[in-house]
Scaffold this motif. Structure first.
Motif, mmCIF file in Angstrom:
data_model
loop_
_atom_site.group_PDB
_atom_site.id
_atom_site.type_symbol
_atom_site.label_atom_id
_atom_site.label_comp_id
_atom_site.label_asym_id
_atom_site.label_seq_id
_atom_site.Cartn_x
_atom_site.Cartn_y
_atom_site.Cartn_z
ATOM 1 N N PRO A 92 75.586 62.257 -13.601
ATOM 2 C CA PRO A 92 76.180 63.396 -12.419
ATOM 3 C C PRO A 92 76.495 64.584 -13.493
ATOM 4 O O PRO A 92 76.333 65.813 -13.412
ATOM 5 C CB PRO A 92 77.129 62.891 -11.741
ATOM 6 C CG PRO A 92 76.761 61.450 -11.914
ATOM 7 C CD PRO A 92 76.181 61.038 -13.214
ATOM 8 N N ASN A 93 77.056 64.238 -14.753
ATOM 9 C CA ASN A 93 77.606 65.352 -15.906
ATOM 10 C C ASN A 93 77.041 64.823 -17.100
ATOM 11 O O ASN A 93 76.949 63.711 -17.418
ATOM 12 C CB ASN A 93 79.361 65.268 -15.732
ATOM 13 C CG ASN A 93 79.751 65.793 -14.508
ATOM 14 O OD1 ASN A 93 79.293 66.696 -13.856
ATOM 15 N ND2 ASN A 93 80.906 64.966 -14.033
ATOM 16 N N ASN A 94 76.970 65.717 -18.082
ATOM 17 C CA ASN A 94 76.458 65.303 -19.464
ATOM 18 C C ASN A 94 77.469 64.494 -20.078
ATOM 19 O O ASN A 94 78.797 64.718 -19.900
ATOM 20 C CB ASN A 94 76.420 66.848 -20.204
ATOM 21 C CG ASN A 94 75.010 67.216 -19.651
ATOM 22 O OD1 ASN A 94 74.302 67.042 -18.985
ATOM 23 N ND2 ASN A 94 75.029 68.680 -20.213
ATOM 24 N N ARG A 95 77.162 63.493 -20.561
ATOM 25 C CA ARG A 95 77.954 62.653 -21.438
ATOM 26 C C ARG A 95 77.171 62.490 -22.622
ATOM 27 O O ARG A 95 76.115 61.817 -22.583
ATOM 28 C CB ARG A 95 78.116 61.358 -20.769
ATOM 29 C CG ARG A 95 79.219 60.443 -21.525
ATOM 30 C CD ARG A 95 79.806 59.387 -20.612
ATOM 31 N NE ARG A 95 80.657 59.951 -19.786
ATOM 32 C CZ ARG A 95 81.017 59.212 -18.729
ATOM 33 N NH1 ARG A 95 80.579 58.011 -18.492
ATOM 34 N NH2 ARG A 95 81.739 59.683 -17.642
ATOM 35 N N TYR A 96 78.011 62.353 -23.740
ATOM 36 C CA TYR A 96 77.217 61.840 -25.033
ATOM 37 C C TYR A 96 77.794 60.488 -25.440
ATOM 38 O O TYR A 96 78.877 60.195 -25.240
ATOM 39 C CB TYR A 96 77.923 62.720 -26.476
ATOM 40 C CG TYR A 96 77.558 64.158 -26.256
ATOM 41 C CD1 TYR A 96 76.185 64.673 -26.553
ATOM 42 C CD2 TYR A 96 78.179 65.174 -25.616
ATOM 43 C CE1 TYR A 96 75.881 65.991 -26.498
ATOM 44 C CE2 TYR A 96 77.675 66.525 -25.166
ATOM 45 C CZ TYR A 96 76.576 66.884 -26.060
ATOM 46 O OH TYR A 96 76.178 68.140 -25.765
ATOM 47 N N THR A 97 76.843 59.657 -25.964
ATOM 48 C CA THR A 97 77.192 58.063 -26.333
ATOM 49 C C THR A 97 77.168 58.377 -27.988
ATOM 50 O O THR A 97 76.247 59.014 -28.354
ATOM 51 C CB THR A 97 75.974 57.185 -25.892
ATOM 52 O OG1 THR A 97 74.662 57.466 -26.007
ATOM 53 C CG2 THR A 97 76.407 57.100 -24.408
ATOM 54 N N ILE A 98 77.755 57.518 -28.451
ATOM 55 C CA ILE A 98 77.944 57.421 -29.944
ATOM 56 C C ILE A 98 77.771 56.100 -30.498
ATOM 57 O O ILE A 98 78.594 55.350 -30.059
ATOM 58 C CB ILE A 98 78.995 58.066 -30.677
ATOM 59 C CG1 ILE A 98 79.341 59.468 -30.023
ATOM 60 C CG2 ILE A 98 79.002 58.068 -32.147
ATOM 61 C CD1 ILE A 98 80.667 59.859 -30.639
ATOM 62 N N ASN A 123 82.581 63.371 -23.113
ATOM 63 C CA ASN A 123 81.962 64.604 -22.300
ATOM 64 C C ASN A 123 81.737 66.115 -23.152
ATOM 65 O O ASN A 123 81.193 66.877 -22.873
ATOM 66 C CB ASN A 123 82.736 64.966 -20.989
ATOM 67 C CG ASN A 123 82.629 63.980 -20.066
ATOM 68 O OD1 ASN A 123 82.026 62.936 -19.892
ATOM 69 N ND2 ASN A 123 83.597 63.832 -19.257
ATOM 70 N N GLU A 124 82.595 66.133 -24.405
ATOM 71 C CA GLU A 124 82.580 67.095 -25.014
ATOM 72 C C GLU A 124 82.149 67.056 -26.506
ATOM 73 O O GLU A 124 82.105 66.009 -27.222
ATOM 74 C CB GLU A 124 84.234 67.381 -25.318
ATOM 75 C CG GLU A 124 85.056 67.759 -24.060
ATOM 76 C CD GLU A 124 84.478 68.873 -23.370
ATOM 77 O OE1 GLU A 124 84.015 69.902 -24.028
ATOM 78 O OE2 GLU A 124 84.665 69.002 -22.392
ATOM 79 N N ARG A 125 81.138 67.828 -26.584
ATOM 80 C CA ARG A 125 80.362 67.801 -27.891
ATOM 81 C C ARG A 125 81.224 67.868 -29.213
ATOM 82 O O ARG A 125 81.129 67.397 -30.015
ATOM 83 C CB ARG A 125 79.457 69.039 -28.245
ATOM 84 C CG ARG A 125 78.339 68.965 -29.062
ATOM 85 C CD ARG A 125 77.481 70.119 -29.171
ATOM 86 N NE ARG A 125 76.818 70.218 -30.527
ATOM 87 C CZ ARG A 125 75.545 69.843 -30.619
ATOM 88 N NH1 ARG A 125 74.776 69.160 -29.578
ATOM 89 N NH2 ARG A 125 74.932 69.960 -31.774
ATOM 90 N N ASP A 126 82.485 68.826 -29.162
ATOM 91 C CA ASP A 126 83.282 68.944 -30.069
ATOM 92 C C ASP A 126 84.097 67.669 -30.385
ATOM 93 O O ASP A 126 84.537 67.506 -31.468
ATOM 94 C CB ASP A 126 84.238 70.034 -29.881
ATOM 95 C CG ASP A 126 83.653 71.504 -29.734
ATOM 96 O OD1 ASP A 126 82.603 71.697 -30.270
ATOM 97 O OD2 ASP A 126 84.263 72.416 -29.173
ATOM 98 N N ASP A 127 84.027 66.599 -29.539
ATOM 99 C CA ASP A 127 84.548 65.318 -29.885
ATOM 100 C C ASP A 127 83.879 64.418 -30.795
ATOM 101 O O ASP A 127 84.345 63.524 -31.073
ATOM 102 C CB ASP A 127 85.291 64.854 -28.526
ATOM 103 C CG ASP A 127 86.150 65.236 -27.671
ATOM 104 O OD1 ASP A 127 86.882 66.419 -28.327
ATOM 105 O OD2 ASP A 127 86.200 64.861 -26.495
ATOM 106 N N ILE A 128 82.712 64.606 -30.907
ATOM 107 C CA ILE A 128 81.778 63.677 -31.423
ATOM 108 C C ILE A 128 82.075 63.686 -32.810
ATOM 109 O O ILE A 128 82.219 62.396 -33.374
ATOM 110 C CB ILE A 128 80.301 64.170 -31.394
ATOM 111 C CG1 ILE A 128 79.966 64.395 -29.943
ATOM 112 C CG2 ILE A 128 79.245 63.236 -32.232
ATOM 113 C CD1 ILE A 128 78.622 64.889 -29.565
#
Length: 70
Positions: A31-37, A50-55
């Motif tokens: 439903p919202n963009n989420r990055y997995t690492i 959810n935040e690119r800056d957190d990666i």
């Protein structure tokens, strides 16, 4: 330790990148963009954001934690 990581697009994998040190970042469009690492050699993500800056801080913290002997 450098505070910058270089990413490159993974071949044949849209919305998926790999760092020079082997971490994989994937953008999941739920439903919202989420990055997995996922760590190098890992079979499942160790972090979600959810935040690119957190990666980058998440990867650097993981690398630092892995370097500490148990």
């Amino acid at each position: 330790m450098a505070d910058k990581l270089r990413w490159r697009q993974k071949r044949g994998a849209p919305d998926c990148w790999e760092t020079q040190c082997g971490y994989t970042i994937a953008l999941c469009r739920l439903p919202n963009n989420r990055y997995t690492i996922t760590a190098p050699g890992g079979s499942a993500p160790f972090a979600y954001t959810n935040e690119r800056d957190d990666i980058t801080p998440l990867i650097l913290a993981h690398k630092q934690a892995q370097a500490v002997p148990a």
